[in-house]
Design an enzyme around this catalytic site. Structure first.
Site, mmCIF file in Angstrom:
data_model
loop_
_atom_site.group_PDB
_atom_site.id
_atom_site.type_symbol
_atom_site.label_atom_id
_atom_site.label_comp_id
_atom_site.label_asym_id
_atom_site.label_seq_id
_atom_site.Cartn_x
_atom_site.Cartn_y
_atom_site.Cartn_z
ATOM 1 C CE LYS A 49 12.153 14.676 36.834
ATOM 2 N NZ LYS A 49 12.280 13.613 35.866
ATOM 3 N N GLY A 50 11.394 18.609 33.513
ATOM 4 C CA GLY A 50 10.245 19.503 33.529
ATOM 5 C C GLY A 50 9.688 19.756 34.920
ATOM 6 C CG ASN A 73 10.116 8.661 28.442
ATOM 7 O OD1 ASN A 73 9.394 9.184 29.299
ATOM 8 N ND2 ASN A 73 10.487 9.304 27.329
ATOM 9 C CB ILE A 75 9.003 9.479 33.103
ATOM 10 C CG1 ILE A 75 10.232 8.750 32.538
ATOM 11 C CG2 ILE A 75 9.280 9.956 34.523
ATOM 12 C CD1 ILE A 75 10.613 7.496 33.279
ATOM 13 C CG LEU A 77 5.394 15.110 31.971
ATOM 14 C CD1 LEU A 77 4.211 15.988 31.569
ATOM 15 C CD2 LEU A 77 6.668 15.616 31.289
ATOM 16 C CB CYS A 134 1.321 19.231 28.923
ATOM 17 S SG CYS A 134 2.978 19.046 29.570
ATOM 18 C CG ASN A 196 8.876 16.309 23.609
ATOM 19 O OD1 ASN A 196 9.409 15.305 24.063
ATOM 20 N ND2 ASN A 196 8.237 17.180 24.372
#
Length: 310
Positions: A49-50, A73, A75, A77, A134, A196
């Site tokens: 995960k990032g 989702n 989340i 990040l 991002c 993505n």
């Protein structure tokens, strides 16, 4: 009956994988969480995960919601930050034989460069994957992945900061993904991964409220596979660096479709939520497909889509 063992090895720049099946960042944690479900050492590669410079708590719940043929989702990040990743997660990850690819994210070009520098000399890391979806806070929140100029800048800065192979993960939320792919290729990317998630929304009609606390989120799963296939096919024809396909891959047949479209490898993501062993099943299914087709090497089917001369 064919009983030969097909050669599943693929090359991503200087990075060789034992097979073309990787885990997608954000869906596989830090790998140890899946150790009781899948033989991690069988995987072509593990993408964690990032990771950001500082820990992130992510968005408030609810932040995952099931949708027709997929999921949304938001989340946010969430991750432990680079210092804790190196001290707490890397000792276990170094025990694995599958290549480790670390996904990194930041809010500025400088943050990406600093992350790359800090991870460059960490033993056990095989490559970096840039999450450029991002927002660049210094540019008013414009996502790196939506501007060719910003994508070039962040890729070039990261390339300068590390000797590791560099994969750039592209956003589908653009007018022409091939423009983005060409920009990061020119800036020094060794490969691109796509796609993505697509930006989506879900609404609770009875409560008249959004189903996600963040209002919008990233759509993934089988619902996005046709879009991902199209973008992978277009991108593989537009750049000379390897392409890694992502989007709705849950079976060996799905993986084969992406390889035929020109992907040199694939990432398995949302499938892990309903089948934690999905990646291992896909590897076995890919071997069987090659035997059935009489293909000795998986590389022989990469880009082998017959478009009827079009």
């Amino acid at each position: 009956m064919n009983t030969f063992q097909p050669d599943l090895r693929v090359q991503l720049g200087s990075l060789q994988l034992r097979n073309p099946v990787l885990t997608a960042s954000g869906t596989f944690g830090y790998a140890e969480e899946f150790s009781s479900f899948v033989n991690l050492n069988m995987l072509g590669g593990i993408i964690v995960k990032g990771i950001s410079l500082e820990p992130r708590a992510g968005n408030p719940p609810p932040r995952i919601v099931e949708t027709a043929c997929g999921m949304l989702n938001a989340i946010g990040l969430e991750n432990v930050g680079v210092a804790r990743f190196i001290s707490e997660k890397m000792p276990y990850l170094r025990t694995l034989t599958a290549p480790l690819i670390v996904n990194i994210l930041g809010d500025s070009v400088e943050e990406y460069g600093e992350l790359a520098r800090r991870l460059d000399e960490v033993p056990g890391i095989s490559a970096l994957e840039l999450n450029i979806s991002c927002p660049n806070v210094k540019k008013g929140g414009v996502a790196f992945g939506s501007s060719p100029e910003l994508a070039f800048a962040v890729t070039a800065a990261t390339r300068k900061a590390t000797k590791l192979p560099l994969i750039v993960k592209l956003s589908p939320n653009v007018t022409d993904i091939t423009v983005m792919a060409k920009a990061v290729e020119e800036a020094g990317a060794d490969a691109v991964s796509l796609i993505n998630t697509l930006i989506g929304m879900a609404i609770d009609a009875e409560r008249r409220r959004p189903r996600l606390a963040n209002l919008i989120g990233g759509l993934s799963g089988p619902a996005i596979k046709p879009i991902a296939l199209r973008m992978v096919w277009q991108t593989a024809r537009a750049v000379s660096i390897p392409v890694i396909g992502i989007g709705g891959i849950g079976t060996a047949e799905d993986a084969v479709e992406f390889l035929l479209a020109g992907a040199s490898a694939v990432q398995v993501g949302t499938a892990h939520f309903y089948d934690p062993s999905a990646a291992e099943h896909i590897i076995a299914g890919l071997e069987e497909y090659l035997r059935r087709q009489g293909e000795e090497r998986v590389t022989d089917i990469i880009g082998a889509l017959d478009t009827g001369g079009s």
